[in-house]
Write a protein that holds these residues in place. Structure first.
Motif, PDB file in Angstrom:
ATOM      1  N   LEU A  11      29.292 -21.567 -30.451  1.00  0.00           N
ATOM      2  CA  LEU A  11      29.233 -22.997 -31.309  1.00  0.00           C
ATOM      3  C   LEU A  11      30.447 -23.483 -30.884  1.00  0.00           C
ATOM      4  N   SER A  12      30.495 -24.887 -30.404  1.00  0.00           N
ATOM      5  CA  SER A  12      31.644 -25.496 -29.504  1.00  0.00           C
ATOM      6  C   SER A  12      31.781 -26.768 -30.666  1.00  0.00           C
ATOM      7  N   ALA A  13      33.260 -26.630 -31.159  1.00  0.00           N
ATOM      8  CA  ALA A  13      33.577 -27.698 -32.140  1.00  0.00           C
ATOM      9  C   ALA A  13      34.696 -28.611 -31.169  1.00  0.00           C
ATOM     10  N   LEU A  41      30.324 -32.822 -21.433  1.00  0.00           N
ATOM     11  CA  LEU A  41      29.709 -31.705 -21.897  1.00  0.00           C
ATOM     12  C   LEU A  41      28.425 -31.328 -21.578  1.00  0.00           C
ATOM     13  N   ALA A  42      27.567 -32.336 -21.028  1.00  0.00           N
ATOM     14  CA  ALA A  42      26.257 -31.929 -20.532  1.00  0.00           C
ATOM     15  C   ALA A  42      26.044 -30.970 -19.215  1.00  0.00           C
ATOM     16  N   LEU A  43      27.311 -31.339 -18.583  1.00  0.00           N
ATOM     17  CA  LEU A  43      27.512 -30.612 -17.346  1.00  0.00           C
ATOM     18  C   LEU A  43      27.778 -29.071 -17.752  1.00  0.00           C
ATOM     19  N   SER A  44      28.880 -28.880 -18.663  1.00  0.00           N
ATOM     20  CA  SER A  44      28.913 -27.632 -18.853  1.00  0.00           C
ATOM     21  C   SER A  44      27.852 -26.861 -19.537  1.00  0.00           C
ATOM     22  N   ALA A  46      24.622 -27.230 -19.142  1.00  0.00           N
ATOM     23  CA  ALA A  46      23.841 -26.815 -18.134  1.00  0.00           C
ATOM     24  C   ALA A  46      24.365 -25.508 -17.536  1.00  0.00           C
ATOM     25  N   GLN A  47      25.600 -25.610 -16.822  1.00  0.00           N
ATOM     26  CA  GLN A  47      26.134 -24.537 -16.325  1.00  0.00           C
ATOM     27  C   GLN A  47      26.010 -23.068 -17.261  1.00  0.00           C
ATOM     28  N   ALA A  48      26.396 -23.321 -18.514  1.00  0.00           N
ATOM     29  CA  ALA A  48      26.318 -22.411 -19.499  1.00  0.00           C
ATOM     30  C   ALA A  48      24.765 -21.734 -19.793  1.00  0.00           C
ATOM     31  N   ARG A  49      24.060 -22.844 -19.752  1.00  0.00           N
ATOM     32  CA  ARG A  49      22.293 -22.108 -19.905  1.00  0.00           C
ATOM     33  C   ARG A  49      21.950 -21.251 -18.606  1.00  0.00           C
ATOM     34  N   ASP A  50      22.462 -21.914 -17.522  1.00  0.00           N
ATOM     35  CA  ASP A  50      21.970 -21.016 -16.536  1.00  0.00           C
ATOM     36  C   ASP A  50      22.650 -19.414 -16.336  1.00  0.00           C
ATOM     37  N   ALA A  51      23.635 -19.404 -17.067  1.00  0.00           N
ATOM     38  CA  ALA A  51      24.110 -18.213 -17.096  1.00  0.00           C
ATOM     39  C   ALA A  51      23.875 -17.237 -18.469  1.00  0.00           C
ATOM     40  N   ASP A 123      34.288 -31.136 -19.861  1.00  0.00           N
ATOM     41  CA  ASP A 123      33.885 -30.653 -18.694  1.00  0.00           C
ATOM     42  C   ASP A 123      34.392 -29.181 -18.338  1.00  0.00           C
ATOM     43  N   GLU A 124      35.206 -28.711 -19.381  1.00  0.00           N
ATOM     44  CA  GLU A 124      35.736 -27.295 -19.144  1.00  0.00           C
ATOM     45  C   GLU A 124      35.269 -26.339 -19.910  1.00  0.00           C
ATOM     46  N   VAL A 125      34.099 -26.558 -20.717  1.00  0.00           N
ATOM     47  CA  VAL A 125      33.740 -25.395 -21.810  1.00  0.00           C
ATOM     48  C   VAL A 125      33.100 -24.254 -20.957  1.00  0.00           C
ATOM     49  N   PHE A 126      32.423 -24.403 -19.914  1.00  0.00           N
ATOM     50  CA  PHE A 126      31.650 -23.533 -19.083  1.00  0.00           C
ATOM     51  C   PHE A 126      32.831 -22.430 -18.538  1.00  0.00           C
ATOM     52  N   THR A 127      34.052 -23.108 -18.022  1.00  0.00           N
ATOM     53  CA  THR A 127      35.313 -22.440 -17.335  1.00  0.00           C
ATOM     54  C   THR A 127      35.855 -21.571 -18.622  1.00  0.00           C
ATOM     55  N   ALA A 128      35.686 -21.980 -19.906  1.00  0.00           N
ATOM     56  CA  ALA A 128      36.401 -21.045 -20.978  1.00  0.00           C
ATOM     57  C   ALA A 128      35.141 -20.037 -21.089  1.00  0.00           C
ATOM     58  N   ILE A 129      34.150 -20.360 -20.939  1.00  0.00           N
ATOM     59  CA  ILE A 129      33.017 -19.118 -21.211  1.00  0.00           C
ATOM     60  C   ILE A 129      33.329 -18.025 -19.833  1.00  0.00           C
TER      61      ILE A 129
END
Length: 138
Positions: A11-13, A41-44, A46-51, A123-129
């Motif tokens: 969940l991303s707030a 956010l859409a970029l993050s 997509a990256q997260a979904r791939d992982a 754009d850094e949500v996936f970085t945090a993941i």
């Protein structure tokens, strides 16, 4: 790509559709801050979904804290989350400190098992993941 059973939900707030109303967000992303943050956010996502992660966003309206916390709490209760991400637009603005504290308290009481993670921008949500789940993000 992960199967539905393996998907890890986060969940991303963030300010989301309310970003254009925020002076700091508008300063960083321009007058169309809401649209720009959604694009980033859409970029993050997509990256997260791939992982194997699914990011579900919850837009935070600092001008409507009670409604926001009600929506956020309902979303927290809706499923098991491996993590909750809190965006910089909320935690990096002293005017949003009360909202930030209320979000963390909701996480602590409703989903204490979920990791709390922090992104430095949409754009850094996936970085945090990746930082918090390195074993899943090789």
């Amino acid at each position: 790509m992960a199967t539905a059973a393996e998907t890890k939900y986060i969940l991303s707030a963030g300010l989301g559709r309310f970003a254009s109303q925020d002076v700091n967000a508008a300063k960083n992303f321009g007058p169309q801050a809401s649209e720009k943050t959604r694009e980033l956010l859409a970029l993050s996502i997509a990256q997260a979904r791939d992982a194997g992660f699914e990011i579900i966003g919850e837009d935070v309206d600092p001008n409507e804290p009670d409604d926001t916390i009600k929506r956020f709490s309902t979303r927290l209760e809706s499923r098991q989350w491996v993590a909750v991400n809190v965006g910089f637009g909320i935690r990096g603005n002293k005017d949003h400190t009360l909202m930030f504290e209320r979000i963390l308290e909701a996480c602590r009481t409703i989903r204490p098992e979920a990791k709390i993670i922090f992104s430095n921008g949409p754009d850094e949500v996936f970085t945090a993941i990746k930082r918090n789940f390195p074993e899943n993000c090789q």
